[in-house]
Design a protein around this motif. Structure first.
Motif, PDB file in Angstrom:
ATOM      1  N   GLY A 157       0.816  -1.203   0.000  1.00  0.00           N
ATOM      2  CA  GLY A 157       0.000   0.000   0.000  1.00  0.00           C
ATOM      3  C   GLY A 157       0.851   1.255   0.000  1.00  0.00           C
ATOM      4  O   GLY A 157       2.026   1.222   0.364  1.00  0.00           O
ATOM      5  N   TRP A 158       0.238   2.345  -0.431  1.00  0.00           N
ATOM      6  CA  TRP A 158       0.829   3.678  -0.347  1.00  0.00           C
ATOM      7  C   TRP A 158      -0.096   4.550   0.510  1.00  0.00           C
ATOM      8  O   TRP A 158      -1.324   4.539   0.332  1.00  0.00           O
ATOM      9  CB  TRP A 158       0.978   4.316  -1.723  1.00  0.00           C
ATOM     10  N   PHE A 159       0.522   5.285   1.414  1.00  0.00           N
ATOM     11  CA  PHE A 159      -0.177   6.246   2.256  1.00  0.00           C
ATOM     12  C   PHE A 159       0.559   7.575   2.144  1.00  0.00           C
ATOM     13  O   PHE A 159       1.685   7.630   1.665  1.00  0.00           O
ATOM     14  CB  PHE A 159      -0.175   5.781   3.723  1.00  0.00           C
ATOM     15  N   ARG A 160      -0.070   8.643   2.611  1.00  0.00           N
ATOM     16  CA  ARG A 160       0.600   9.944   2.608  1.00  0.00           C
ATOM     17  C   ARG A 160       0.177  10.757   3.820  1.00  0.00           C
ATOM     18  O   ARG A 160      -0.916  10.558   4.362  1.00  0.00           O
ATOM     19  CB  ARG A 160       0.297  10.714   1.325  1.00  0.00           C
ATOM     20  N   GLN A 161       1.051  11.669   4.203  1.00  0.00           N
ATOM     21  CA  GLN A 161       0.762  12.550   5.325  1.00  0.00           C
ATOM     22  C   GLN A 161       1.173  13.965   4.969  1.00  0.00           C
ATOM     23  O   GLN A 161       2.368  14.239   4.753  1.00  0.00           O
ATOM     24  CB  GLN A 161       1.492  12.096   6.593  1.00  0.00           C
ATOM     25  N   ALA A 162       0.190  14.820   4.882  1.00  0.00           N
ATOM     26  CA  ALA A 162       0.429  16.225   4.604  1.00  0.00           C
ATOM     27  C   ALA A 162       0.715  16.959   5.909  1.00  0.00           C
ATOM     28  O   ALA A 162       0.319  16.502   6.984  1.00  0.00           O
ATOM     29  CB  ALA A 162      -0.791  16.829   3.910  1.00  0.00           C
ATOM     30  N   PRO A 163       1.383  18.110   5.837  1.00  0.00           N
ATOM     31  CA  PRO A 163       1.684  18.867   7.046  1.00  0.00           C
ATOM     32  C   PRO A 163       0.431  19.181   7.850  1.00  0.00           C
ATOM     33  O   PRO A 163      -0.564  19.659   7.296  1.00  0.00           O
ATOM     34  CB  PRO A 163       2.328  20.146   6.507  1.00  0.00           C
ATOM     35  N   GLY A 164       0.475  18.872   9.125  1.00  0.00           N
ATOM     36  CA  GLY A 164      -0.642  19.169   9.999  1.00  0.00           C
ATOM     37  C   GLY A 164      -1.830  18.246   9.872  1.00  0.00           C
ATOM     38  O   GLY A 164      -2.877  18.489  10.491  1.00  0.00           O
ATOM     39  N   LYS A 165      -1.691  17.200   9.075  1.00  0.00           N
ATOM     40  CA  LYS A 165      -2.816  16.278   8.873  1.00  0.00           C
ATOM     41  C   LYS A 165      -2.426  14.856   9.248  1.00  0.00           C
ATOM     42  O   LYS A 165      -1.248  14.525   9.354  1.00  0.00           O
ATOM     43  CB  LYS A 165      -3.283  16.320   7.419  1.00  0.00           C
ATOM     44  N   GLU A 166      -3.433  14.024   9.432  1.00  0.00           N
ATOM     45  CA  GLU A 166      -3.174  12.619   9.719  1.00  0.00           C
ATOM     46  C   GLU A 166      -2.782  11.890   8.431  1.00  0.00           C
ATOM     47  O   GLU A 166      -3.137  12.314   7.324  1.00  0.00           O
ATOM     48  CB  GLU A 166      -4.422  11.973  10.332  1.00  0.00           C
ATOM     49  N   ARG A 167      -2.088  10.796   8.621  1.00  0.00           N
ATOM     50  CA  ARG A 167      -1.723   9.989   7.458  1.00  0.00           C
ATOM     51  C   ARG A 167      -2.988   9.370   6.858  1.00  0.00           C
ATOM     52  O   ARG A 167      -3.883   8.936   7.597  1.00  0.00           O
ATOM     53  CB  ARG A 167      -0.723   8.903   7.881  1.00  0.00           C
ATOM     54  N   GLU A 168      -3.025   9.324   5.540  1.00  0.00           N
ATOM     55  CA  GLU A 168      -4.211   8.813   4.867  1.00  0.00           C
ATOM     56  C   GLU A 168      -3.835   7.800   3.793  1.00  0.00           C
ATOM     57  O   GLU A 168      -2.738   7.825   3.238  1.00  0.00           O
ATOM     58  CB  GLU A 168      -5.010   9.957   4.226  1.00  0.00           C
ATOM     59  N   PHE A 169      -4.778   6.944   3.499  1.00  0.00           N
ATOM     60  CA  PHE A 169      -4.620   5.929   2.464  1.00  0.00           C
ATOM     61  C   PHE A 169      -4.598   6.569   1.086  1.00  0.00           C
ATOM     62  O   PHE A 169      -5.333   7.513   0.814  1.00  0.00           O
ATOM     63  CB  PHE A 169      -5.790   4.952   2.567  1.00  0.00           C
ATOM     64  N   VAL A 170      -3.747   6.026   0.203  1.00  0.00           N
ATOM     65  CA  VAL A 170      -3.693   6.490  -1.175  1.00  0.00           C
ATOM     66  C   VAL A 170      -4.079   5.371  -2.143  1.00  0.00           C
ATOM     67  O   VAL A 170      -4.991   5.530  -2.963  1.00  0.00           O
ATOM     68  CB  VAL A 170      -2.289   7.013  -1.539  1.00  0.00           C
ATOM     69  N   ALA A 171      -3.384   4.238  -2.045  1.00  0.00           N
ATOM     70  CA  ALA A 171      -3.651   3.138  -2.970  1.00  0.00           C
ATOM     71  C   ALA A 171      -3.074   1.862  -2.397  1.00  0.00           C
ATOM     72  O   ALA A 171      -2.152   1.899  -1.565  1.00  0.00           O
ATOM     73  CB  ALA A 171      -3.034   3.422  -4.342  1.00  0.00           C
ATOM     74  N   ALA A 172      -3.594   0.725  -2.846  1.00  0.00           N
ATOM     75  CA  ALA A 172      -3.063  -0.565  -2.421  1.00  0.00           C
ATOM     76  C   ALA A 172      -3.289  -1.581  -3.522  1.00  0.00           C
ATOM     77  O   ALA A 172      -4.215  -1.441  -4.334  1.00  0.00           O
ATOM     78  CB  ALA A 172      -3.717  -1.023  -1.121  1.00  0.00           C
ATOM     79  N   ILE A 173      -2.445  -2.631  -3.509  1.00  0.00           N
ATOM     80  CA  ILE A 173      -2.487  -3.629  -4.569  1.00  0.00           C
ATOM     81  C   ILE A 173      -2.270  -5.002  -3.968  1.00  0.00           C
ATOM     82  O   ILE A 173      -1.446  -5.201  -3.085  1.00  0.00           O
ATOM     83  CB  ILE A 173      -1.411  -3.295  -5.636  1.00  0.00           C
ATOM     84  N   SER A 174      -3.032  -5.977  -4.453  1.00  0.00           N
ATOM     85  CA  SER A 174      -2.891  -7.344  -3.974  1.00  0.00           C
ATOM     86  C   SER A 174      -1.603  -7.961  -4.502  1.00  0.00           C
ATOM     87  O   SER A 174      -0.917  -7.396  -5.360  1.00  0.00           O
ATOM     88  CB  SER A 174      -4.093  -8.175  -4.420  1.00  0.00           C
ATOM     89  N   TRP A 175      -1.295  -9.157  -4.023  1.00  0.00           N
ATOM     90  CA  TRP A 175      -0.029  -9.786  -4.380  1.00  0.00           C
ATOM     91  C   TRP A 175       0.101 -10.006  -5.882  1.00  0.00           C
ATOM     92  O   TRP A 175       1.179  -9.893  -6.445  1.00  0.00           O
ATOM     93  CB  TRP A 175       0.126 -11.120  -3.646  1.00  0.00           C
TER      94      TRP A 175
END
Length: 129
Positions: free
Chosen positions: A39-57
């Motif tokens: 999976g990929w997640f991201r965290q912007a300044p002052g914000k909580e980390r959030e989901f971006v994308a994910a891929i199965s095996w």
């Protein structure tokens, strides 16, 4: 132990593109990269980390956060133990530290952080307006 190292971040103008890579090394007993959900997640300044994308095996099941659909593409190369995030049409609101993560247990891509067992250190993506 599984180690994840992200690369490919940087500064780009709005409308531009970047491709992030996440290389995995090490292994968990009885499992290899080709069995992990990534999976990929991201965290912007002052914000909580959030989901971006994910891929199965296998790459056969993919999930995206709504705001990146049609602009970002997640993919993987199991022979290279690497997962990618191609980011097109970048917007200033995409500015964040991007993290990759590995889920060694479940077969389907998940959106919640607790599902993931290992995390990378992150790579900064900055989109200027």
């Amino acid at each position: 132990q599984v180690q994840l190292v992200e690369s490919g971040g940087g500064l780009v103008q709005a409308g531009g593109s970047l491709r992030l890579s996440c290389a995995a090394s090490g292994r968990s007993p009885g499992r290899t990269f080709s069995t992990y959900v990534m999976g990929w997640f991201r965290q912007a300044p002052g914000k909580e980390r959030e989901f971006v994308a994910a891929i199965s095996w296998s790459g056969g099941s993919i999930a995206y956060e709504e705001s990146v659909k049609g602009r970002f593409t997640i993919s993987r190369d199991n022979a290279k133990n690497t997962v990618y995030l191609q980011m097109n049409s970048l917007k200033p609101e995409d500015t964040a530290v991007y993290y990759c993560a590995a889920d060694l247990t479940r077969g389907q891509p998940g959106r919640r952080e607790p599902l993931y067992d290992y995390w990378g250190q992150g790579t900064q993506v900055t989109v200027s307006s």
